[in-house]
Design a protein around this motif. Structure first.
Motif: not given
Length: 157
Positions: A88-97
């Motif tokens: 998710x972080x690599x995809x640009x999402x926030x940590x929470x998401x």
């Protein structure tokens, strides 16, 4: 390890498919079973190399079986969370998401998935440790070898 996990995760996918069909949803990706089995079999090999759960070798076998099932269930969930969070972080999402909801979310869902994994891993470790205690090939011969009838069996010495 891989085959056991592949069958286990395949059954989970099949169950998910059944549940979703009951709600009119006709899509489940079954390929995750193969990929997760490969990844988590590697996690099992690393855990084995680290000798996690070998503290109880002097105690009755059930302690080591249950402890290893518990450790691996916990480790599997941690790796799953880490994998999805990094993705998710690599995809640009926030940590929470990025943090996945397990078992529908919340502590109850997490506990249910952990309990299912724990119970599902007990037969694997039970078979493995009992096989090791009996000696190489003994369980395989007992399960898959030809059986003698009671009249042909040799009496114990």
């Amino acid at each position: 390890m891989f085959v056991y996990l592949w069958v286990l995760f395949g059954l989970f996918a099949l169950h998910e498919d059944i549940v979703l069909r009951q709600h009119g949803i006709r899509f489940v990706f079954h390929g995750f079973a193969l990929v997760n089995a490969l990844v988590l079999a590697k996690v099992m090999l690393v855990a084995e190399d680290l000798k996690l759960g070998h503290r109880f070798q002097a105690r009755p076998l059930i302690y080591q079986i249950v402890l290893e099932a518990f450790i691996l269930a916990t480790l599997f969930i941690a790796v799953h969370i880490l994998e999805h969070t990094i993705g998710g972080l690599i995809a640009g999402e926030t940590l929470a998401a990025s943090v996945p909801s397990i078992g529908g979310g919340g502590m109850q869902g997490l506990f249910c998935v952990a309990l299912i994994l724990f119970v599902a891993l007990i037969p694997f470790f039970g078979f493995r440790h009992i096989s090791r205690e009996l000696g190489p090939g003994r369980i395989k011969a007992m399960l898959f070898g030809r059986r003698e009838s009671a009249a042909q069996a040799k009496p114990p010495v």
